[in-house]
Scaffold this motif. Structure first.
Motif, PDB file in Angstrom:
ATOM      1  N   GLU A 199       0.832  -1.208   0.000  1.00  0.00           N
ATOM      2  CA  GLU A 199       0.000   0.000   0.000  1.00  0.00           C
ATOM      3  C   GLU A 199       0.864   1.254   0.000  1.00  0.00           C
ATOM      4  O   GLU A 199       0.590   2.211  -0.742  1.00  0.00           O
ATOM      5  CB  GLU A 199      -0.926  -0.006   1.217  1.00  0.00           C
ATOM      6  N   ALA A 200       1.918   1.258   0.806  1.00  0.00           N
ATOM      7  CA  ALA A 200       2.799   2.421   0.866  1.00  0.00           C
ATOM      8  C   ALA A 200       3.537   2.624  -0.455  1.00  0.00           C
ATOM      9  O   ALA A 200       3.688   3.762  -0.926  1.00  0.00           O
ATOM     10  CB  ALA A 200       3.804   2.255   2.005  1.00  0.00           C
ATOM     11  N   ALA A 201       3.977   1.518  -1.081  1.00  0.00           N
ATOM     12  CA  ALA A 201       4.676   1.619  -2.361  1.00  0.00           C
ATOM     13  C   ALA A 201       3.764   2.211  -3.429  1.00  0.00           C
ATOM     14  O   ALA A 201       4.208   3.029  -4.255  1.00  0.00           O
ATOM     15  CB  ALA A 201       5.173   0.243  -2.788  1.00  0.00           C
ATOM     16  N   ALA A 202       2.479   1.845  -3.403  1.00  0.00           N
ATOM     17  CA  ALA A 202       1.525   2.378  -4.383  1.00  0.00           C
ATOM     18  C   ALA A 202       1.321   3.877  -4.181  1.00  0.00           C
ATOM     19  O   ALA A 202       1.266   4.647  -5.148  1.00  0.00           O
ATOM     20  CB  ALA A 202       0.197   1.638  -4.263  1.00  0.00           C
ATOM     21  N   VAL A 203       1.217   4.315  -2.938  1.00  0.00           N
ATOM     22  CA  VAL A 203       1.036   5.744  -2.654  1.00  0.00           C
ATOM     23  C   VAL A 203       2.236   6.547  -3.129  1.00  0.00           C
ATOM     24  O   VAL A 203       2.095   7.613  -3.751  1.00  0.00           O
ATOM     25  CB  VAL A 203       0.798   5.956  -1.139  1.00  0.00           C
ATOM     26  N   LEU A 204       3.430   6.050  -2.863  1.00  0.00           N
ATOM     27  CA  LEU A 204       4.645   6.749  -3.286  1.00  0.00           C
ATOM     28  C   LEU A 204       4.772   6.781  -4.802  1.00  0.00           C
ATOM     29  O   LEU A 204       5.220   7.771  -5.386  1.00  0.00           O
ATOM     30  CB  LEU A 204       5.874   6.068  -2.671  1.00  0.00           C
ATOM     31  N   LYS A 205       4.352   5.697  -5.451  1.00  0.00           N
ATOM     32  CA  LYS A 205       4.462   5.614  -6.909  1.00  0.00           C
ATOM     33  C   LYS A 205       3.493   6.567  -7.599  1.00  0.00           C
ATOM     34  O   LYS A 205       3.821   7.180  -8.625  1.00  0.00           O
ATOM     35  CB  LYS A 205       4.193   4.178  -7.361  1.00  0.00           C
ATOM     36  N   LEU A 206       2.306   6.730  -7.040  1.00  0.00           N
ATOM     37  CA  LEU A 206       1.274   7.569  -7.667  1.00  0.00           C
ATOM     38  C   LEU A 206       1.467   9.051  -7.379  1.00  0.00           C
ATOM     39  O   LEU A 206       0.895   9.895  -8.077  1.00  0.00           O
ATOM     40  CB  LEU A 206      -0.112   7.119  -7.190  1.00  0.00           C
ATOM     41  N   ALA A 207       2.240   9.387  -6.358  1.00  0.00           N
ATOM     42  CA  ALA A 207       2.449  10.801  -6.027  1.00  0.00           C
ATOM     43  C   ALA A 207       3.259  11.483  -7.125  1.00  0.00           C
ATOM     44  O   ALA A 207       4.189  10.905  -7.686  1.00  0.00           O
ATOM     45  CB  ALA A 207       3.174  10.922  -4.691  1.00  0.00           C
ATOM     46  N   THR A 208       2.898  12.728  -7.430  1.00  0.00           N
ATOM     47  CA  THR A 208       3.594  13.483  -8.486  1.00  0.00           C
ATOM     48  C   THR A 208       3.900  14.898  -8.005  1.00  0.00           C
ATOM     49  O   THR A 208       3.329  15.387  -7.036  1.00  0.00           O
ATOM     50  CB  THR A 208       2.727  13.568  -9.752  1.00  0.00           C
ATOM     51  N   GLY A 209       4.842  15.546  -8.724  1.00  0.00           N
ATOM     52  CA  GLY A 209       5.180  16.929  -8.405  1.00  0.00           C
ATOM     53  C   GLY A 209       5.855  17.049  -7.052  1.00  0.00           C
ATOM     54  O   GLY A 209       6.712  16.249  -6.687  1.00  0.00           O
ATOM     55  N   LYS A 210       5.438  18.054  -6.285  1.00  0.00           N
ATOM     56  CA  LYS A 210       5.970  18.235  -4.933  1.00  0.00           C
ATOM     57  C   LYS A 210       5.302  17.230  -4.001  1.00  0.00           C
ATOM     58  O   LYS A 210       4.105  17.303  -3.757  1.00  0.00           O
ATOM     59  CB  LYS A 210       5.734  19.663  -4.443  1.00  0.00           C
ATOM     60  N   VAL A 211       6.086  16.309  -3.493  1.00  0.00           N
ATOM     61  CA  VAL A 211       5.560  15.244  -2.640  1.00  0.00           C
ATOM     62  C   VAL A 211       5.923  15.552  -1.188  1.00  0.00           C
ATOM     63  O   VAL A 211       7.108  15.597  -0.826  1.00  0.00           O
ATOM     64  CB  VAL A 211       6.130  13.872  -3.046  1.00  0.00           C
ATOM     65  N   SER A 212       4.904  15.789  -0.375  1.00  0.00           N
ATOM     66  CA  SER A 212       5.141  16.059   1.050  1.00  0.00           C
ATOM     67  C   SER A 212       5.137  14.749   1.826  1.00  0.00           C
ATOM     68  O   SER A 212       4.229  13.932   1.681  1.00  0.00           O
ATOM     69  CB  SER A 212       4.076  17.011   1.609  1.00  0.00           C
ATOM     70  N   ILE A 213       6.166  14.545   2.629  1.00  0.00           N
ATOM     71  CA  ILE A 213       6.323  13.317   3.400  1.00  0.00           C
ATOM     72  C   ILE A 213       6.562  13.676   4.863  1.00  0.00           C
ATOM     73  O   ILE A 213       7.396  14.533   5.172  1.00  0.00           O
ATOM     74  CB  ILE A 213       7.500  12.464   2.873  1.00  0.00           C
ATOM     75  N   LYS A 214       5.830  13.002   5.735  1.00  0.00           N
ATOM     76  CA  LYS A 214       6.058  13.174   7.173  1.00  0.00           C
ATOM     77  C   LYS A 214       6.792  11.937   7.669  1.00  0.00           C
ATOM     78  O   LYS A 214       6.344  10.811   7.471  1.00  0.00           O
ATOM     79  CB  LYS A 214       4.746  13.351   7.933  1.00  0.00           C
ATOM     80  N   LEU A 215       7.948  12.161   8.297  1.00  0.00           N
ATOM     81  CA  LEU A 215       8.802  11.078   8.752  1.00  0.00           C
ATOM     82  C   LEU A 215       8.895  11.059  10.269  1.00  0.00           C
ATOM     83  O   LEU A 215       8.782  12.098  10.928  1.00  0.00           O
ATOM     84  CB  LEU A 215      10.223  11.239   8.186  1.00  0.00           C
TER      85      LEU A 215
END
Length: 382
Positions: free
Chosen positions: A258-274
């Motif tokens: 599920e996480a890999a799919a979200v990262l793959k579909l994100a485009t442009g400026k991708v905001s990530i909370k770590l």
């Protein structure tokens, strides 16, 4: 208090004394005992003055003096058993663990060559010796393993040392008091420093990172960062960081797919909370950060730069107490062509003209660079 350092007993110095000689001296003292003690971690002694307390066999409330009815011998702390003694927060503790057929059973993050700066226990595997022993927890800092110093060691060297350990392992570990207190709440977020980044994802390319799920339980973590990719160029992400959300979508309980799919579909400026395990170095780690092995010293290099119209041509990130946690000073970006051949994003700045940056805040590091001569020598760890 537990953790106080005894400097002298009735004017007899204990600095440099062994445990046996100190114990013998304390047992032989009688009557009024004057101890000179100090504790570098105690906030009330900001001026560095030494606390002196009289210990008498009779209670006395005069002048607010602290007294005790304890016999001198009761002031001693008996040697602990590393096989059974608990890990006490705020102090260095020695423990012994016997490996079984499944091995030690833990993973680590950090190292002197990472943003954490120290070696931290990342996960305890349920089928390993560490889980059966029950004392180690995620967030514990590993200071020594079988007498090998882990206070300033690269990540790969620490991994190799742990893999090559014999069946009996002696470890010196440190558990930060703030992490121990947050464990009471039971919320995993309290163990983490939360970092928010924005990465620019170019068409047809990924973010330059790999992910992996936790072996036991939920959680998606960065397992690798591709040099030159968006994550690598940004310089703020590291292996072991937990991905809490992407573009506002909560991934704390997501599967790896599920996480890999979200990262793959994100485009442009991708905001990530770590989320990154909190790592405040132990007192001895802070004192010994400059003590590296010969192989570590060889990894450092000197860079000479000349100040130009835009300064020295690079920017920095990190520092003690920064938004990204207590981390070393790193090169964030290089914007002068003259610097690009000698400096790279992610290089750690060890010293500026001989002034060490370990333990410095971001503002202190900026001032050191600002006040440096027009020709500066940097000690760099790539």
């Amino acid at each position: 208090m537990v953790g106080d350092m005894i400097l002298s007993v009735n004017k007899d110095t204990l600095i440099g004394s062994s445990y046996d000689s100190a114990a013998s001296l304390l047992k032989q003292t009688e009557g009024i005992i004057t101890l000179v003690v100090c504790n570098p971690k105690r906030d009330t002694q900001l001026d560095g003055s030494v606390i002196s307390k009289d210990l008498d066999k009779k209670m006395s409330g005069t002048d607010g003096a602290t007294t005790s009815t304890l016999e001198p011998s009761t002031l001693l702390e008996e040697p602990i058993d590393p096989l059974t003694s608990p890990i006490k927060p705020g102090r260095e503790c020695t423990i012994e663990i016997n490996k079984d057929k499944m091995g030690l059973g833990l993973s680590i993050v950090g190292g002197c060559d990472t943003l954490l700066g120290v070696i931290i226990v990342h996960e305890i595997f349920s089928d390993g010796a560490a889980a059966k022993d029950g004392r180690l927890k995620p967030g514990d800092q590993i200071l020594e393993v079988n007498s090998e110093d882990f206070r300033s060691i690269p990540h790969k060297k620490a991994l190799t040392a742990l893999r090559q350990t014999p069946s009996k392992i002696t470890m010196v570990v440190y558990r930060d008091e703030s992490i121990a207190n947050s464990a009471i709440s039971g919320k995993e977020e309290d163990f983490l420093d939360v970092i928010e980044v924005e990465l620019m994802k170019k068409p047809g390319k990924g973010l330059g990172l790999s992910i992996v799920g936790r072996k036991n339980g939920n959680g998606i973590f960065i397992s690798d960062i591709v040099p030159g990719g968006a994550a690598g160029v940004d310089g703020r992400l590291m292996k072991g960081d937990q991905i809490l959300s992407v573009m506002g979508q909560d991934l704390k309980n997501a599967t790896q797919e599920e996480a890999a799919a979200v990262l793959k579909l994100a485009t442009g400026k991708v905001s990530i909370k770590l989320g990154r395990l909190k790592a405040r170095p132990s007192p001895s780690t802070s004192d010994n950060e400059s003590l590296t092995s010969e192989s570590d010293t060889l990894a450092c290099r000197s860079v000479v730069l000349k100040r130009g119209s835009k300064g020295f041509g690079f920017s920095i990130v990190g520092g003690y107490g920064s938004l990204h946690g207590n981390i070393p000073i790193y090169v964030k970006s290089v914007f002068e062509d003259a610097c690009k051949n000698v400096l790279h994003t992610g290089d750690q700045i060890i010293a500026v003209d001989g002034i060490k940056l370990q333990g410095r805040t971001h503002q202190e590091a900026v001032l050191i660079l600002k006040n440096a001569d027009n020709i500066v020598t940097l000690k760099i760890l790539s």
